[in-house]
Each structure stands twice: as structure tokens, then as C-alpha cells.
Scaffold this active site. Sequence first.
Site, PDB file in Angstrom:
ATOM      1  N   SER A  99     -84.736  53.970  47.506  1.00  0.00           N
ATOM      2  CA  SER A  99     -84.913  55.083  48.440  1.00  0.00           C
ATOM      3  C   SER A  99     -84.786  56.408  47.690  1.00  0.00           C
ATOM      4  O   SER A  99     -85.397  57.410  48.062  1.00  0.00           O
ATOM      5  CB  SER A  99     -83.859  55.019  49.548  1.00  0.00           C
ATOM      6  OG  SER A  99     -83.875  53.747  50.147  1.00  0.00           O
ATOM      7  N   GLY A 111     -88.975  46.808  48.750  1.00  0.00           N
ATOM      8  CA  GLY A 111     -87.779  46.058  48.333  1.00  0.00           C
ATOM      9  C   GLY A 111     -87.001  45.586  49.556  1.00  0.00           C
ATOM     10  O   GLY A 111     -86.644  44.412  49.683  1.00  0.00           O
ATOM     11  N   HIS A 112     -86.754  46.508  50.476  1.00  0.00           N
ATOM     12  CA  HIS A 112     -86.040  46.146  51.715  1.00  0.00           C
ATOM     13  C   HIS A 112     -86.847  45.109  52.505  1.00  0.00           C
ATOM     14  O   HIS A 112     -86.295  44.146  53.034  1.00  0.00           O
ATOM     15  CB  HIS A 112     -85.853  47.377  52.618  1.00  0.00           C
ATOM     16  CG  HIS A 112     -85.000  48.466  52.025  1.00  0.00           C
ATOM     17  ND1 HIS A 112     -85.513  49.689  51.661  1.00  0.00           N
ATOM     18  CD2 HIS A 112     -83.680  48.513  51.736  1.00  0.00           C
ATOM     19  CE1 HIS A 112     -84.537  50.458  51.200  1.00  0.00           C
ATOM     20  NE2 HIS A 112     -83.415  49.764  51.223  1.00  0.00           N
ATOM     21  N   ALA A 144     -84.677  54.644  54.877  1.00  0.00           N
ATOM     22  CA  ALA A 144     -85.706  55.086  53.915  1.00  0.00           C
ATOM     23  C   ALA A 144     -86.309  53.840  53.268  1.00  0.00           C
ATOM     24  O   ALA A 144     -86.300  53.683  52.041  1.00  0.00           O
ATOM     25  CB  ALA A 144     -85.134  56.058  52.884  1.00  0.00           C
ATOM     26  N   LEU A 145     -86.788  52.975  54.119  1.00  0.00           N
ATOM     27  CA  LEU A 145     -87.153  51.622  53.688  1.00  0.00           C
ATOM     28  C   LEU A 145     -88.405  51.604  52.817  1.00  0.00           C
ATOM     29  O   LEU A 145     -89.299  52.433  52.964  1.00  0.00           O
ATOM     30  CB  LEU A 145     -87.373  50.732  54.925  1.00  0.00           C
ATOM     31  CG  LEU A 145     -86.168  50.613  55.863  1.00  0.00           C
ATOM     32  CD1 LEU A 145     -86.490  49.654  57.010  1.00  0.00           C
ATOM     33  CD2 LEU A 145     -84.920  50.146  55.128  1.00  0.00           C
TER      34      LEU A 145
END
Length: 282
Positions: free
Chosen positions: A188, A36-37, A32-33
Site C-alpha cells: 500500500s 497482494g491482498h 488501500a488494497l
Amino acid sequence: MLLFKKINDLRKHLDPERKLGKTVGFVPTMGALHRGHISLIEQSNKTSDLTVCSIFVNPTQFNENADLEGYPRTPGKDIELLTASGCHILFMPAASEVYPDNYKPARQFDFGYLDQPMEGAHRPGHFQGMAQVVSRLLDIVEPDSLFMGQKDYQQYAIVQEMLVQMQSATKLVMCPIIREPDGLAMSSRNARLDKMQRLIAPNIFRTLNEAKKNVKSLSPNQLKEAAMKMLALPGMEPEYFEIVDGRTLQPVEVVEASEIVIACTAVRLGNVRLIDNMVLKP
Ligand code: AMP
């Protein structure tokens, strides 16, 4: 971007690359990128020849079944985002690949005080589960560098300690918290907020900012008390607001006594639990 689901296939690809002297950066995620990721992927791309991202919703770190079942899963969009970010390899194993029937955790960790307060107190077993999966993924990927977000500060501190205990050569790099324009830390879990909850959620960031603003004039206890009041909006239930030493995670009584002081908080909005933090000093 290459996608691997099997450990052996991933290793077969990475081993020759490593022999050629290529460095590997690793970004473990639960999918659930969001941006931030992706900031972690970009950081890894800057300093590593190859970036490996893993997506694995690790059942052993969830202490509430509803949280595990409700955890958002968006594999199609994740693959699109990762491809656009320049990530080289996505490792997306099934639970049976990570934990086969004959799997025995290689190590037990004793984190001393680090996994006791805050998330450790409110999510029993969470950090042992997290450490189990991170150490397993490190054995599989064998990265030169591991990229993790400040967003999960306690997790970062525990993984740092775990690397010391594993005598690992992997370098841990902490990346800053990426926020929405209104200050809400990207997560997420934000996707599970309804309209009203989303509207009040930036109160978490405002409260952390208020603590930072007052760190010189109020004691940690006063800051904490004021923050717990400010967080208690209708529809928002604060679980904790702690002011801790950035290394030991022990509560801070006098700000001057610690080199790094950080405020960490968790709140509930209905069924959704959000965490955030802010460095108050330096
Ligand atoms: P998760 O998928 O939530 O397990 O997070 C995977 C990694 O992304 C962890 O190292 C998190 O700390 C990091 N991360 C999650 N949200 C953010 C954010 N808003 N900014 C920076 N890093 C983040």
C-alpha cells in the site's frame, strides 16, 4: 458482499452460518488494497465457505505519526476490488468500535526473541500493537483459518507464536509475496513513492535475488555486507539486511545449520519505508 461496521452485527450474521457448519477464512488488512491482498482473499475462498476481510488502520501499531496520517486510504476502490474477488464479508470498524473506552487488552504476549530484531528494533511497540489488534479481531471473527502474506514475514512468525500462546484452533496460512512486473513487492505504501523513487525501488528485489544467487558461495556476513552496499543507491537508505533462521529469526552464521534461511530487509526512500524478504533456503 456484505459490509459490517459493528461487531454485534457481524457476529449476528456469522454465528448462524457457523452453526450450519460453514467454515470461515479471515484476511485482516489495513486497506488501500492491491493484488497482494486479493491473493489472500482468493486463497481463503478456495478453502473456506465464507471469507471475511477486515479493513482497519490500527493506530496502535504505528510508531510514527506521519506514517499513520500518510497511510493511504481508498475505501471506494477497496470495496470494488473485494466485490470482484468474491469476498463475502467486509468488516470495516471505527477505532472506537475496536477499542471502546472501557476496552482492556485481554492478554499481554511475550514473544521472546521473535519481536526483538529487524522490524522490532526499528519500530518500537509495533508488534505489540499488531498482536493486540490481531488477537482482538480473532476474538471477534473466530475464523477457522487466518491468511497472511509472506511479505510481512516477521509478523507471520509472531502471529504463529501468538496462536500457540492463545491455544487458538485457528490455522495460520502463509501466502506468497505478489510482486509488480519489475519485482517490487506490492505494498500500500508504494502509492506514496514519487517517480524517481518508484524507478529505483526494484533494487530491493534485485538485491534479494543477488543474495539468493550467492548463498552457496558467500557467508551470511559477506552476503549481508554486499547487500547493504547494493541497496545504498542515491535516494535509497537501507535500514537493515538480515539473514535469519526462518523459525527463530536469529541471525544465521552458517546457512547449513538452519532448515529455512530467509533474507529480510527494510529500506527508506524519503519518507516511505518499504520491507521485503526472500527465502534463500530451501
Ligand atoms: P497490510 O494491509 O499491509 O497490513 O497487509 C495485510 C495482509 O496482506 C498481510 O498479511 C500482508 O502480509 C499481506 N500482503 C501485503 N502485501 C502483500 C504482497 N505483496 N503479497 C502478498 N501478501 C501481501
